[in-house]
Scaffold this active site. Structure first.
Site, PDB file in Angstrom:
ATOM      1  CG  HIS A  73      46.258  41.554  47.663  1.00  0.00           C
ATOM      2  ND1 HIS A  73      46.356  41.087  48.949  1.00  0.00           N
ATOM      3  CD2 HIS A  73      47.373  42.296  47.452  1.00  0.00           C
ATOM      4  CE1 HIS A  73      47.479  41.513  49.508  1.00  0.00           C
ATOM      5  NE2 HIS A  73      48.123  42.263  48.607  1.00  0.00           N
ATOM      6  CD  GLU A 147      52.594  46.450  46.963  1.00  0.00           C
ATOM      7  OE1 GLU A 147      52.639  47.356  46.118  1.00  0.00           O
ATOM      8  OE2 GLU A 147      51.836  46.463  47.956  1.00  0.00           O
TER       9      GLU A 147
END
Length: 549
Positions: A73, A147
């Site tokens: 990202h 994550e």
């Protein structure tokens, strides 16, 4: 722990069992060491570990070549603040992060993606939406792509984590693989999740896949994929190794022995966390190639961390400042249009190769290069000369206030062409433009390649050890196959892993040494080609021809 004594081996479509008379432990060749595997567990903890290892089966077979593009990202608000994010879902993309995602979209503008998988976290999903653009197909979110779970660390500024957790925070920084918090081992858990992700991604009937996720999970995806080609290798070596599990091929002039070599089926382990960098909106590419016998696919890392910005910009590696760096520059394209192993010899660059060298020299102009070390062959020497000339003209080009003095050296060990000359006809016809082509080489060739490249790697580290300069940047120019072998040495891998990497002519790969040349190298990028502009190889255009498999 685990025993493979009764595990069947598939050979020519039939199951074969290894002899079971000997009850002693046997040796399994892994990525960086030889480790003894005992037959049976002796404790409850070992029993649990055995169950976990047995669950690590090879990747499922695939019917057609598949390319997977991983993107991290863009910059988030917590990235900007230096706050530990983990799997929390409170941060969003900054304006810079949105711009990075847009740059990645442009980088992938000519893509042919069939499907997009994304982490469900806001910062990742928004990045995926920007890159995915106006496509009608929905983005598939998968919680396993979130994550790394950092539990009580999440939401803390780094100095707060250090003050509150002390030794635990220190272990997170220096020994993340064994880091424990709130009763969990986050990195180990992450590696398990990554394998689950691959099972789902490979099961999807698509040839080109986009995956948008996060720093740590993308590292784990790359690491768990590399080296997952086989649970064993059937390798050809010259001569008789004295094994009962071999057969002789007498149809060739030389006598070859076929032997089974066991490899670690779990890819690169958790000790490689923070070794394979993933920058904001960095792009990594993996090629999955159908195995001719229908087994687990061959897997090749086509590129690592191709970033929207310059890969050589000064800064930190994995959050740590570095003053020692090796930049591996692949020679420009040569007059060998077939690009076969038999023509690895001393060739001149063609016009495309000259342009590639000039583009590389322009990219490196932002750095003050200390030494350029080159293979003595023509194409490498030409590339090195162009880089040197641009460096020395830095003042005229406005990149520096004074001329730069760059030392030039030749290292014969960087010239690997002669290693391939005695090879068989089947070997010399292999094209080195194809991902994983090194898997087709004889054992004697790969062993010689690793030995020679090991000497070259030692020379590069010795050059980097010069403490007369506060910052030391060494540029090494060689053929892509030589640099693939150097990357293997940097990662401490044996020759079985050479086919796991691919490099293109004119590409660069960057290795940082934040702990100095005696410490571990941090791979900043592999096969970066964005600096070549219109002459770069599109990220989503696979070099694999399905019809050849």
């Amino acid at each position: 722990m685990i025993s493979l004594a009764n595990a069947p081996l598939l050979l020519n479509g039939r199951d074969h069992h290894l002899p079971t008379k000997r009850r002693t432990p046997f040796t399994v060749r892994s990525s960086s060491s030889l480790q003894e595997i005992d037959k049976s567990p002796t404790t409850a903890e070992d029993s649990k570990l055995r169950s976990e290892l047995c669950a690590l089966v090879p990747f499922p077979p695939i019917k057609a070549a598949k390319r997977v593009v991983l993107v991290r990202h863009g910059q988030s608000t917590w990235n900007e603040e230096g706050r530990i994010q983990g799997s929390s879902n409170f941060s969003v993309l900054t304006k810079k992060g949105e711009a990075q995602a847009e740059t990645s979209r442009q980088m992938l503008i000519d893509d042919s993606f069939d499907i997009c998988f994304s982490s469900p976290l806001i910062r990742s999903k928004r990045t995926a939406e920007i890159i995915w653009g106006t496509r009608e197909d929905e983005i598939i979110t998968d919680s396993d792509l979130r994550e790394i779970d950092l539990y009580s660390f999440q939401g803390l500024l780094k100095h707060e984590g250090k003050a509150k957790f002390g030794p635990a925070f220190r272990q997170w920084q220096v020994d993340a693989a064994n880091f424990n918090i709130d009763g969990h081992y986050p990195v180990r858990e992450l590696w398990g999740r990554a394998r689950n992700c691959w099972t789902k991604i490979l099961a999807h009937e698509s040839k080109s896949v986009l995956v948008v996720a996060h720093n740590a999970v993308n590292q784990a995806l790359v690491a768990t994929a590399i080296g997952n080609n086989y649970i064993y290798l059937l390798r050809r070596v010259r001569g008789n190794v004295g094994s009962n599990w071999c057969r002789r091929n007498r149809r060739e002039r030389s006598v070859f022995t076929y032997v089974f070599t066991f490899v670690d089926v779990s890819g690169l382990g958790t000790e490689y966390f923070r070794i394979l960098l993933q920058s904001n909106c960095g792009v990594s590419v993996l090629d999955f190639i159908p195995h001719p016998d229908g087994g687990s696919p061959l897997i090749c890392l086509n590129r690592l961390n191709q970033t929207p910005g310059s890969p050589v910009a000064t800064g930190s590696s994995a959050g740590r400042r570095t003053s020692r760096r090796i930049i591996l520059v692949c020679q420009g394209s040569t007059q060998d249009s077939e690009a076969t192993v038999s023509k690895l010899g001393d060739q001149q660059m063609n016009m495309l190769g000259v342009i590639q060298a000039q583009k590389t020299a322009e990219l490196l102009l932002d750095l003050k290069v200390s030494t350029i070390i080159s293979s003595p062959n023509n194409a490498c020497a030409q590339t090195a000369t162009i880089i040197s000339q641009v460096q020395e003209a830095a003042d005229c080009l406005g990149a520096d206030c004074v001329p730069r003095d760059v030392e030039m050296k030749n290292i014969p060990d960087l010239d690997v062409a002669e290693i391939f000359q005695p090879s068989t006809k089947d070997t010399t016809d292999i094209s080195y433009l194809r991902p994983g082509w090194l898997n087709g080489l004889d054992d004697t060739v790969t062993s010689a390649l690793r030995e020679r490249s090991g000497q070259a790697w030692h020379s590069l580290l010795t050059e980097l050890s010069d403490e007369s300069e506060e910052e030391k940047i060494v540029v090494a120019v060689a053929h892509p196959v030589a640099h693939i072998a150097l990357i293997g040495h940097c990662l401490n891998l044996t020759e079985e892993w050479l086919g796991s990497f691919h490099l293109d002519a004119g590409s660069i790969s960057v290795v940082d040494f934040p702990d100095g040349p005696t410490g571990r190298g941090i791979i900043r990028c592999i096969n970066y080609t964005a600096h070549l502009g219109r002459w770069s190889i599109p990220i989503t255009r696979s070099t694999v021809d399905d019809d050849s498999f």
